[in-house]
Design an enzyme around this catalytic site. Structure first.
Site, PDB file in Angstrom:
ATOM      1  CB  SER A 182      41.993  26.352  33.554  1.00 48.57           C
ATOM      2  OG  SER A 182      40.740  25.709  33.494  1.00 48.57           O
ATOM      3  CG  ASP A 208      33.866  28.925  36.104  1.00 52.48           C
ATOM      4  OD1 ASP A 208      33.907  28.325  37.199  1.00 52.48           O
ATOM      5  OD2 ASP A 208      34.889  29.167  35.433  1.00 52.48           O
ATOM      6  CG  HIS A 221      38.085  27.866  36.301  1.00 55.47           C
ATOM      7  ND1 HIS A 221      37.146  28.188  35.343  1.00 55.47           N
ATOM      8  CD2 HIS A 221      39.142  27.332  35.635  1.00 55.47           C
ATOM      9  CE1 HIS A 221      37.620  27.873  34.138  1.00 55.47           C
ATOM     10  NE2 HIS A 221      38.824  27.345  34.289  1.00 55.47           N
TER      11      HIS A 221
END
Length: 622
Positions: A480, A600, A603
């Site tokens: 990601s 988080d 990311h």
């Protein structure tokens, strides 16, 4: 079942000392101290100890009455365990309503599962890792072990009753218990897949039963109320030597073993259980010098409150540690967290656990109801204030557990917006001036860090050794984080092929790479960004790199606030010895740059994505 002479030992103080050692190891592990990376094995000691003590109680009861009196046994267990954990769950949910509303969506399910002591299976079925998670970890995740113990307390006495009635041979009964334990350990070995998150085998009641059954087996041959304080000198020496070696092995495991080492799940944890058996056998024996050492009063104090300490330490640590600092322990913060844990555990021990254990639920609440702590004008104001407080607490808890509070939606929107800003190419045009300003601002720091990134011993002068190859095609494979940088990478590297996938691990990329065989040529470059979602072995990394042995590979290391970060980066650094591999040091480049990361801690924000691409392209252009 014939047993040896009984000695009057209803309480063994050294057992509390052992509890203290186990809970200290677990706390140090959750504080992420580098010297306690294997501290999670303290839970194994608790499991073995539970199996030993409970089986001791049940066998003693059987000797007296030829009955286990299961109803009374279960009532005692519920009195001992349920009140404190329920209070903790309620407090954590209420605290989260006010201070961490972003975790409420997941916390609801965790709380319900914890109420019914099935949280270990809840975490398994919902793929909640014990060792990692992005963003703030669930503050109730430590309750998985209590779920296993409660399941054991429900199932084991019933099985034992059947065994005692139908299996008259004590040696055969012991063999059955040992056999079941070995089956559990073998089942763990079968289910474990190296290079993957081991949480399934770590959480499972089926794969952890050998810990508890090891303690059960010890109770058959080493009941603490049958141990003589007087033994021959040679026997005493054996006790002391075996106990000392087992303690040293426990300390070494705590200091050097990592949760991702495959041997742990292929017999390593069984070895820890055996260590636990030896530790309990020697520490509980009145003739052992370890029995005196572990009866030290401060250790006993911690041990008697170890249940509350275990309950409270994890939510306190997770709820008071910034996400980006999870893997960076702060000694002063840790001291405050431990102090808060001990204070709350003491309050729980005095005012919740002990009164209910001694007097039962009904008498406890009746006594609470009958006490008037504050009288004003001959009216029991204190009682009514207490009732109002309880009602308020339950109301807030109910709101937190319901969907009335939609704070989780706002948190989700915030996280989604981060991804949108780094995934929409059109926005780059609107923010061109801003991008330029950002790049200019970071230019100086980029130059310094990029020199560091590419001038490490393993990478140094690789390009000087051979003439620079003209690269005509590039593929980028990642997770990601690759999706976060995709729009900016496409702009910086025209005609690049990008394959990013949320949740991708390196083992998945090995299969993915087979679809890009055309990029395994001297005029091709390959960007690999992996390690965000979990650990991998060096063999797995080599399997991936071998598929591009002719191409120029840019292997980017990782910054992820999780325990596997150092292992991943170490494996990546070792890969720099390959002549076609250049390690790109995102870990150093992003150090201290909190603005690069989403809430988080993994990311990337827009600024982070731009810095990442600037670093990457600078290395590629050398």
């Amino acid at each position: 079942m014939k047993r040896t002479t009984r000695y009057s030992r209803k309480y063994v103080p050294s057992i509390d000392g052992l509890r203290a050692l186990a809970v200290i190891a677990v706390i140090a592990y959750h504080l992420n101290f580098s010297w306690a990376k294997g501290g999670f094995i303290g839970v194994d000691i608790f499991f073995v100890l539970s199996g030993y003590l409970i089986t001791n109680i049940l066998l003693t009861q059987w000797e007296k009455n030829q009955s286990l009196q299961l109803k009374q046994f279960w009532i005692r267990r519920f009195r001992r365990l349920i009140p404190a954990v329920y209070v903790m769950i309620v407090v954590v949910v209420i605290y989260s309503v006010f201070f961490h509303p972003e975790i409420l969506k997941n916390l609801r399910g965790d709380a319900i599962a914890s109420f019914f002591y099935v949280s270990n299976w809840w975490f398994i079925f919902h793929n909640v890792s014990y060792f990692d998670s992005f963003g703030l970890p669930s503050p109730l995740k430590n309750l998985w072990s209590l779920a296993i113990e409660e399941q054991f307390y429900l199932i084991w006495p019933a099985f034992l009753l059947v065994f005692l009635k139908w299996v008259k041979n004590p040696k055969l009964l012991l063999k059955i218990v040992i056999g079941l334990g070995l089956l559990s350990a073998v089942w763990m070995t079968i289910l474990y897949v190296p290079g993957t998150d081991p949480s399934r085998v770590y959480y499972g009641t089926d794969t952890r039963a050998f810990d508890l059954l090891s303690g059960c087996a010890l109770a058959f041959v080493w009941p603490f109320n049958r141990l003589s304080p007087v033994v021959p000198r040679k026997s005493k020496a054996v006790l002391n030597i075996a106990g000392t070696i087992s303690i040293l092995c426990f300390i070494l495991f705590t200091a050097f073993v990592s949760e991702y080492q495959p041997f742990l799940y292929r017999g390593g944890l069984l070895f820890v259980a055996i260590l636990g058996v030896i530790m309990i056998a020697t520490i509980s024996h009145p003739a052992s010098y370890l029995s005196k050492i572990f009866s030290f009063k401060p250790l006993r104090w911690i041990g008697t409150r170890s249940y509350g300490i275990y309950l409270w330490h994890y939510p306190i640590i997770t709820l008071t540690t910034p996400v980006l600092e999870i893997t960076q322990p702060n000694i002063w913060r840790a001291i405050l967290q431990v102090a808060a844990t001990f204070i709350i555990a003491e309050l729980s021990f005095r005012f919740i656990e002990t009164p209910i254990r001694k007097n039962g639920f009904i008498n406890y609440f009746k006594g609470f109801k009958d006490k008037n702590y504050f009288i004003w004008k001959n009216k029991p104001v204190g009682k009514w204030l207490s009732i109002a407080g309880v009602v308020a607490v339950l109301a807030i808890f109910t709101l937190g557990m319901s969907n009335v509070l939609s704070v989780n939606t706002n948190a989700e929107k915030q996280q989604t917006s981060v991804k949108t800003t780094t995934s929409t190419p059109d926005e780059k045009k609107d923010d061109k001036k801003e991008d330029k300003a950002t790049k200019d601002k970071e230019a100086d720091s980029n130059k310094a860090s990029e020199q560091k990134e590419t001038q490490k011993p393993d990478n140094k002068n690789k390009s000087a050794a051979t003439p620079k190859t003209i690269i005509t095609q590039t593929v980028a494979i990642g997770d990601s984080v690759m999706l976060d940088i995709e729009p900016y990478l496409k702009e910086a590297v025209p005609n690049i092929t990008i394959d990013g996938l949320v949740g991708r691990q390196l083992r998945d990329a090995i299969t993915t790479a087979t679809g890009y065989k055309k990029f395994n040529s001297e005029n091709s470059s390959v960007i690999l960004e992996l390690g965000t979602n979990g650990p991998f072995t060096e063999d797995q990394l080599n399997d991936l790199l071998d598929q591009f042995d002719k191409a120029t590979i840019y292997l980017v290391n990782t910054r992820v606030p999780r325990g596997w970060q150092s292992d991943v980066n170490k494996s990546i650094a070792n890969a720099a010895s390959r002549p076609n591999v250049t390690v790109v040091d995102w870990y150093s480049r992003s150090s201290g740059q909190s603005q690069y990361f989403a809430p988080d801690g993994v990311h990337l924000t827009k600024a982070g994505a731009q810095a990442y691409v600037a670093m990457l392209t600078s290395v590629m252009n050398k």
